[in-house]
Enzyme design. Structure first.
Site, short mmCIF file in Angstrom:
data_model
loop_
_atom_site.label_atom_id
_atom_site.label_comp_id
_atom_site.label_asym_id
_atom_site.label_seq_id
_atom_site.Cartn_x
_atom_site.Cartn_y
_atom_site.Cartn_z
N GLY A 277 0.88 -1.10 -0.10
CA GLY A 277 -0.06 0.05 -0.11
C GLY A 277 0.97 1.24 -0.22
CB CYS B 74 5.46 2.48 7.26
SG CYS B 74 4.84 3.83 6.36
CG HIS C 158 -0.52 1.56 7.40
ND1 HIS C 158 0.63 1.08 8.23
CD2 HIS C 158 0.17 2.56 6.38
CE1 HIS C 158 1.62 1.53 7.85
NE2 HIS C 158 1.41 2.37 6.82
CD GLU C 159 -1.06 2.60 2.83
OE1 GLU C 159 -0.48 3.90 2.51
OE2 GLU C 159 -0.33 1.68 2.97
CG HIS D 173 0.76 6.98 5.12
ND1 HIS D 173 1.73 7.49 5.88
CD2 HIS D 173 0.62 5.55 5.15
CE1 HIS D 173 2.67 6.43 6.09
NE2 HIS D 173 2.21 5.45 5.70
ZN ZN Z 1 2.78 3.59 5.79
#
Ligand code: ZN
Length: 174
Positions: free
Chosen positions: A46, A99, A141-142, A145
């Site tokens: 990702g 990540c 998680h994305e 960001h």
């Molecule tokens: Zn990440």
């Protein structure tokens, strides 16, 4: 299409809150194509646009969970434009997350096991779906960001400092 340099910690851009895409046009589709190339080149599952320095709410994900007859991962890239969490489950799950912006560091992160997500595709069509498993974790998680949040923000300060120290050591060692 191009492989772009990935922004890594402690670059302050990773703390930026990205802005929504106003129109899904050719520029956005080019960004998605470049992000997809970059994700594969870095062996990630990702990537959010801010990780290539673009402050737009654009995410690409491909879990590459299936393998072909030769044992190579089957690629099914998906783009999520302006992804938004509509709701999350009370039930939590734990994944050992990594990540591309914090290379080779991993930690167990607890997040809702399922989430309902709304987004636009590269044709501008709206979608809403309930996600679970690794896809639910990866999506959260994305989207983090896009809001300037990193997975290390979800672990204890002690653990976070340890991971960043390990990363600094690793960089020094080259
Ligand atoms: Zn990440």
């Amino acid at each position: 299409m191009a492989v772009l340099p990935i922004v890594e910690v402690p670059d302050p851009r990773l703390r930026a809150v990205s802005t929504p895409v106003e129109a899904v046009d050719d520029d956005v589709r080019r960004l998605v194509a470049d992000m997809t190339d970059t994700m594969y080149a870095a062996h990630g599952i990702g990537l959010a646009a801010i990780q290539v320095g673009v402050e737009k709410r654009v995410v690409v994900i491909d879990l590459q969970a299936e393998e072909d007859a030769e044992g190579k991962p089957v690629r099914v890239p998906q783009a999520y434009i302006n992804p938004e969490i509509v709701s999350v489950s009370d039930e939590l799950s734990v994944y050992n997350e990594g990540c591309l912006s914090i290379p080779e560091q991993y930690a167990e992160v607890e997040r809702p096991a399922r989430c309902r997500v709304r987004w636009l595709d590269t044709g501008g069509a709206r979608h809403e779906e309930e996600l679970d498993g690794l896809l639910a974790t990866c999506m959260q998680h994305e989207i983090d960001h896009c809001d300037g949040i990193l997975f290390i923000d979800h672990v204890s300060r002690l653990k976070r400092e340890m991971l960043l120290r390990k990363l600094a050591k690793q960089r020094k060692a080259g």
